[in-house]
Motif scaffolding. Structure first.
Motif, short mmCIF file in Angstrom:
data_model
loop_
_atom_site.label_atom_id
_atom_site.label_comp_id
_atom_site.label_asym_id
_atom_site.label_seq_id
_atom_site.Cartn_x
_atom_site.Cartn_y
_atom_site.Cartn_z
N GLU A 26 0.86 -1.19 0.00
CA GLU A 26 0.00 0.00 0.00
C GLU A 26 0.89 1.24 0.00
OE1 GLU A 26 -3.54 2.08 2.64
OE2 GLU A 26 -2.75 0.14 3.24
N PRO A 27 0.66 2.17 -0.92
CA PRO A 27 1.50 3.36 -0.98
C PRO A 27 1.16 4.34 0.15
CG PRO A 27 -0.25 3.53 -2.58
CD PRO A 27 -0.36 2.16 -1.97
N LEU A 28 2.14 5.14 0.51
CA LEU A 28 1.91 6.21 1.48
C LEU A 28 1.09 7.30 0.83
CD1 LEU A 28 5.45 6.59 3.05
CD2 LEU A 28 3.37 5.93 4.26
N ARG A 29 0.15 7.83 1.56
CA ARG A 29 -0.63 8.97 1.07
C ARG A 29 -0.28 10.16 1.94
NH1 ARG A 29 -3.90 4.60 0.57
NH2 ARG A 29 -4.60 4.16 -1.54
N LEU A 30 0.33 11.15 1.31
CA LEU A 30 0.81 12.32 2.05
C LEU A 30 -0.15 13.49 1.83
CD1 LEU A 30 4.60 12.01 1.26
CD2 LEU A 30 3.34 11.15 3.22
N ILE A 31 -1.25 13.46 2.52
CA ILE A 31 -2.25 14.50 2.41
C ILE A 31 -2.32 15.23 3.75
CG2 ILE A 31 -4.67 15.04 1.94
CD1 ILE A 31 -4.74 12.30 0.41
N PRO A 32 -1.87 16.48 3.78
CA PRO A 32 -1.87 17.21 5.06
C PRO A 32 -3.27 17.59 5.49
CG PRO A 32 -1.18 18.65 3.29
CD PRO A 32 -1.34 17.29 2.69
N PRO A 33 -3.51 17.67 6.79
CA PRO A 33 -4.79 18.16 7.27
C PRO A 33 -4.89 19.66 6.99
CG PRO A 33 -3.29 17.82 9.09
CD PRO A 33 -2.60 17.32 7.86
N SER A 34 -6.06 20.21 7.12
CA SER A 34 -6.21 21.65 6.88
C SER A 34 -6.19 22.42 8.19
CB SER A 34 -7.53 21.90 6.14
OG SER A 34 -8.61 21.43 6.92
N GLY A 35 -6.10 23.71 8.07
CA GLY A 35 -6.15 24.59 9.23
C GLY A 35 -4.89 24.56 10.06
N GLU A 36 -5.07 24.77 11.35
CA GLU A 36 -3.95 24.84 12.29
C GLU A 36 -3.16 23.54 12.35
OE1 GLU A 36 -2.42 27.18 14.38
OE2 GLU A 36 -3.48 28.48 12.98
N GLN A 37 -3.79 22.43 12.08
CA GLN A 37 -3.12 21.13 12.15
C GLN A 37 -2.12 20.93 11.01
OE1 GLN A 37 -6.55 18.64 12.09
NE2 GLN A 37 -6.89 18.79 14.29
N GLU A 38 -2.27 21.71 9.94
CA GLU A 38 -1.36 21.54 8.80
C GLU A 38 0.08 21.90 9.18
OE1 GLU A 38 -0.61 22.96 4.20
OE2 GLU A 38 -2.25 23.84 5.32
N ARG A 39 0.26 22.94 9.98
CA ARG A 39 1.61 23.34 10.38
C ARG A 39 2.32 22.22 11.13
NH1 ARG A 39 1.58 27.73 14.51
NH2 ARG A 39 0.02 28.50 13.10
N ALA A 40 1.62 21.58 12.07
CA ALA A 40 2.21 20.48 12.84
C ALA A 40 2.50 19.29 11.93
CB ALA A 40 1.27 20.06 13.98
N TRP A 41 1.62 19.04 10.97
CA TRP A 41 1.83 17.94 10.03
C TRP A 41 3.07 18.19 9.18
CZ3 TRP A 41 2.13 16.82 4.85
CH2 TRP A 41 1.95 15.48 4.49
N ARG A 42 3.22 19.40 8.67
CA ARG A 42 4.38 19.72 7.84
C ARG A 42 5.68 19.66 8.65
NH1 ARG A 42 2.98 20.41 2.88
NH2 ARG A 42 0.98 21.28 2.33
N THR A 43 5.60 20.05 9.90
CA THR A 43 6.77 19.94 10.78
C THR A 43 7.14 18.48 10.97
OG1 THR A 43 6.20 21.98 11.92
CG2 THR A 43 7.63 20.45 13.11
#
Length: 170
Positions: A64-81
């Motif tokens: 199964e491939p990795l799906r790199l879809i960031p969450p939206s809003g304030e959670q996106e910053r933590a995800w990108r970090t």
């Protein structure tokens, strides 16, 4: 004016990162660990790493491939970090591409100029070109940053150092 860079700077400026961190709250050691990873990556290690950085990642099935879809809003910053910290486990083709060397050098010159104009800022990260504002402007809102006379003067003095793509807002 220079929307692409300012957007990245605003996100970085709004983080509550301590002074010892690097790119958008990610530890700089993540970038330095990247060369040791294999070109095929380690998806299971990536999922574990993302979870260790507070991100919800589903277990992967066989092939199964990795799906790199960031969450939206304030959670996106933590995800990108978290992504920055864990990218060494990704296959080469899924790792974020950095700017070309000539753009990276222009971004370095911009950061040097900003520091010369009293805005504390990190050098750009090779992986993505992001810079982080530090010091007294590290935890301000976008509106506060835009209204700060020192910041506005520094941007005006240093904007000619930016790569052409960022000046045009591409």
């Amino acid at each position: 004016m220079i929307p692409f860079l300012l957007c990245g700077l605003a996100v970085a400026a709004c983080t509550n990162a301590p002074e010892s961190t690097g790119i958008a709250s990610a530890n700089r050691s993540a970038a330095s660990a990247r060369p040791s990873a294999s070109s095929t990556g380690d998806p299971a290690a990536f999922v574990r790493c993302m979870r260790e950085h507070g991100q919800s990642m589903p277990d992967l099935g066989p092939n199964e491939p990795l799906r790199l879809i960031p969450p939206s809003g304030e959670q996106e910053r933590a995800w990108r970090t978290a992504l920055q910290a864990c990218q060494r486990f990704l296959p080469e083709e899924q790792r974020p591409a950095g700017p070309p060397p000539e753009q990276l050098e222009q971004l370095r010159a911009f950061a040097v100029c900003m520091r010369a104009h009293d805005v504390e800022m990190t050098d750009p990260a090779p992986a993505d070109g992001n810079m982080v504002i530090k010091g007294r402007l590290a935890n301000v809102t976008r509106a506060q940053l835009d209204s700060d006379p020192v910041y506005k003067a520094a941007i005006e003095a240093c904007k000619d150092k930016l790569p052409q793509e960022q000046k045009e807002g591409k």
